[in-house]
Design an enzyme around this catalytic site. Structure first.
Site, mmCIF file in Angstrom:
data_model
loop_
_atom_site.group_PDB
_atom_site.id
_atom_site.type_symbol
_atom_site.label_atom_id
_atom_site.label_comp_id
_atom_site.label_asym_id
_atom_site.label_seq_id
_atom_site.Cartn_x
_atom_site.Cartn_y
_atom_site.Cartn_z
ATOM 1 N N SER A 231 0.829 -1.206 0.000
ATOM 2 C CA SER A 231 0.000 0.000 0.000
ATOM 3 C C SER A 231 0.865 1.258 0.000
ATOM 4 O O SER A 231 1.536 1.512 -0.981
ATOM 5 C CB SER A 231 -0.970 -0.041 1.184
ATOM 6 O OG SER A 231 -2.121 0.682 0.867
ATOM 7 N N GLU A 367 -9.636 -6.045 -2.346
ATOM 8 C CA GLU A 367 -8.912 -4.961 -1.692
ATOM 9 C C GLU A 367 -9.829 -4.030 -0.899
ATOM 10 O O GLU A 367 -9.532 -3.641 0.230
ATOM 11 C CB GLU A 367 -8.148 -4.132 -2.743
ATOM 12 C CG GLU A 367 -7.073 -4.869 -3.505
ATOM 13 C CD GLU A 367 -5.738 -4.885 -2.784
ATOM 14 O OE1 GLU A 367 -5.672 -4.498 -1.600
ATOM 15 O OE2 GLU A 367 -4.748 -5.297 -3.425
ATOM 16 N N HIS A 460 -7.411 -5.952 1.639
ATOM 17 C CA HIS A 460 -6.194 -5.148 1.566
ATOM 18 C C HIS A 460 -5.320 -5.408 2.790
ATOM 19 O O HIS A 460 -5.720 -5.151 3.923
ATOM 20 C CB HIS A 460 -6.589 -3.676 1.509
ATOM 21 C CG HIS A 460 -5.461 -2.751 1.190
ATOM 22 N ND1 HIS A 460 -4.891 -2.671 -0.063
ATOM 23 C CD2 HIS A 460 -4.810 -1.841 1.945
ATOM 24 C CE1 HIS A 460 -3.949 -1.751 -0.058
ATOM 25 N NE2 HIS A 460 -3.871 -1.236 1.154
#
Length: 551
Positions: A231, A367, A460
């Site tokens: 990320s 995600e 995610h």
């Protein structure tokens, strides 16, 4: 419109912790010495250091909290990282250093990062090398957190398993939020390069310089350094790929659930230039009553942090251009400043000006799911949300998600947001890597399991625990299937770190990405090659994005 804005507001709380999964402390660390070169003091640039033996058979040596730059406090606040002052005698590094000062998050999203401070430029090393001449491949982990929060101190990033797999693992802290990414005209004026705002990225570069100069002492090969992150950490890898200051400091990159590309409606792709960011800095200074840099640097750090409360969701979108409201907080993240980031990163990728190194990039199947947990209202359904993000193209986008019924609103929103923000972006990055000679490998992580956060599919951040090889939820241990996938994923990652190619004789073949064949590797209960993943949606979001960029 209100529901879509609720989505953004809810994501603000969630997005800044997107790479931080629930963890419990890894057991088995010991201070006992063993017959190893690392049981005695070793020499690095700043002095003699010791660590401690850890893990199974005490085969891994760990060094925690090593300073790689001087504390960025006082007059060094908002300056390039400076060299560490050397010490005499032997220093023991057995405890994590301070985490960067960052916003507090409410339960259950907050994490205990230990003591926090501006004095946060520390790194940690795990090595399973048998000698200092081992020349093992090196992997440097850059934590996520939207450039607002996160830390290398969390046991989520414990490097023992990867070290046993044959690499030297380094995790780093860097300045965050207003301490890492504040721009201001007076800061730019005093700078030799007439820029400001990229201090957190400069910290990452300083850490990589430390690795280049010192990692051989831990049995690592300074000529085989892989940077990887998830990320915000993945986006950091992408920025380092186009920073001339990072050239030669790493030799491969792994990008997990992040990129420089966005396809969400009206929101910008990057922080375009210094002027709007300097305006934000001026507003923050005014809010704090600071007229000079001396005033600004004397302000207590906690006051700066509170005044710079994040104003946008850093995951679902890069920060939007600054508004004129004095009540807005500060956006955070790397800035196109003409020096650290010389130009629009997407433009640099497309013109082949990124560093020519092999790359792995990919995304997860679900995600967005974990960011939607607070989004309860279904008023207006998916159509309202799509129209908010794509006001000019919602009629083209909506038919792609017609398979979802009225009672599957969150599932539809998850698929839409995942396609638009992550899946398409990973493929676009892979395509633009064709401008250089090095190969790029695209993956799609589909494995899922019940966690303490609930059942959110392949959400995610779930991939982190498989990449590091340990489950950190004592009440929900890894299954045999989890262990098998983790081992295979780690093997791909560590082989790539060693050779620039993740393939080997005992794993499914992973073909390099080619835009014509459009293949990626599925990492899930089954590991297999997929072709034309989410092609219709990705192609549409590509077209929408190109129209927006051409204006």
């Amino acid at each position: 419109m209100s529901d879509s804005r609720t989505l953004i507001k809810s994501c603000l709380i969630l997005a800044v912790v997107f790479s931080l999964v629930v963890s419990t402390r890894i057991v088995g660390l010991s201070m006992n010495d063993s017959e190893s070169v690392f049981s005695k003091p070793i020499k690095i640039e700043s002095g003699l250091i010791t660590g401690f033996a850890a893990g199974e058979n005490k085969a891994v040596y760990v060094f925690k909290g090593i300073p790689y730059a001087a504390p960025p406090v006082g007059d060094l606040r908002w300056r390039e990282p400076q060299p560490v002052e050397a010490w005499e005698g032997v220093q023991a590094f057995t405890e994590f250093g301070f985490s960067c000062l960052q916003p507090e998050m409410p339960e259950p999203y907050g994490r205990d990062f230990g003591e926090q401070s501006e004095d946060c430029l520390y790194l940690n090393v795990w090595t399973g090398a048998k000698s200092q001449d081992a020349k093992l491949p090196v992997m440097v982990w850059i934590h996520g957190g939207g450039f607002y929060m996160g830390s290398a101190t969390t046991d989520t990033y414990d490097g023992e398993v990867l070290a046993r797999d044959g690499v030297v693992l380094v995790t780093i802290n860097y300045r965050l939020g207003p301490f890492g990414f504040l721009a201001h005209p007076l800061l730019s004026k005093e700078s030799e390069h007439k820029v400001s705002g990229n201090y957190g990225l400069l910290d990452q570069i300083a850490a990589l310089k430390w690795v280049k100069n010192n990692i051989a002492s831990f049995g690592g090969d300074p000529d085989r350094v892989t940077i990887f992150g998830e990320s915000g950490g993945a986006r950091s890898v992408c920025f380092l790929m186009v920073s001339p200051l990072a050239k030669g400091l790493f030799h491969r990159g792994i990008v997990q659930s992040g990129s420089l590309y966005r396809a969400i409606g009206h929101l910008t792709e990057s922080r375009d230039g210094l002027p709007p960011m300097e305006e934000e800095g001026q507003r923050l200074a005014k809010k704090l009553g600071c007229k000079t840099l001396a005033d600004f640097r004397k302000k207590p750090a906690i006051e700066i942090l509170e005044a710079a409360e994040p104003k946008t969701a850093p995951l679902l979108s890069p920060p939007a251009p600054a508004s004129t409201s004095d009540d807005n907080g500060l956006t955070a993240g790397p800035i196109i400043d003409g020096w650290v980031i010389p130009d629009d990163p997407v433009k640099l990728y497309r013109s082949g000006k990124q560093h020519d190194v092999p790359l792995i990039i990919g995304s997860n199947k679900d995600e967005a799911s974990i960011f939607l947990r607070m989004f309860k209202s279904r008023a207006g359904g998916l159509a309202r949300s799509v129209k908010f993000f794509f006001p000019k193209h919602h009629r083209e986008v909506l038919p792609l998600y017609a398979e979802f019924g009225d009672n599957e609103f969150l599932a539809a929103l998850n698929r839409f947001m995942t396609d638009a923000v992550w899946t398409r972006a990973a493929r676009a990055t892979a395509r633009d890597m064709a401008q250089v000679k090095s190969k790029v490998y695209l993956y799609f992580f589909t494995h899922h399991r019940l966690t303490s956060l609930g059942q959110f599919g392949s959400y995610h951040g779930i991939d982190i625990r498989y990449a590091f090889g340990h489950d950190l939820e004592a009440n929900i241990p890894f299954t045999e299937e989890d262990h098998i996938l983790s081992k295979k994923m780690r093997t791909y990652w560590t082989r790539f770190a060693a050779t620039g190619d993740p393939n080997g004789p005992d794993l499914a073949n992973w073909p390099p990405y080619d835009k014509d064949t459009d293949q990626c590797l599925e990492l899930g209960s089954e590991i297999r090659v997929l072709t034309h993943l989410r092609k219709e949606a990705c192609d549409l979001f590509d077209r929408i994005n190109e129209q927006r960029r051409s204006k």
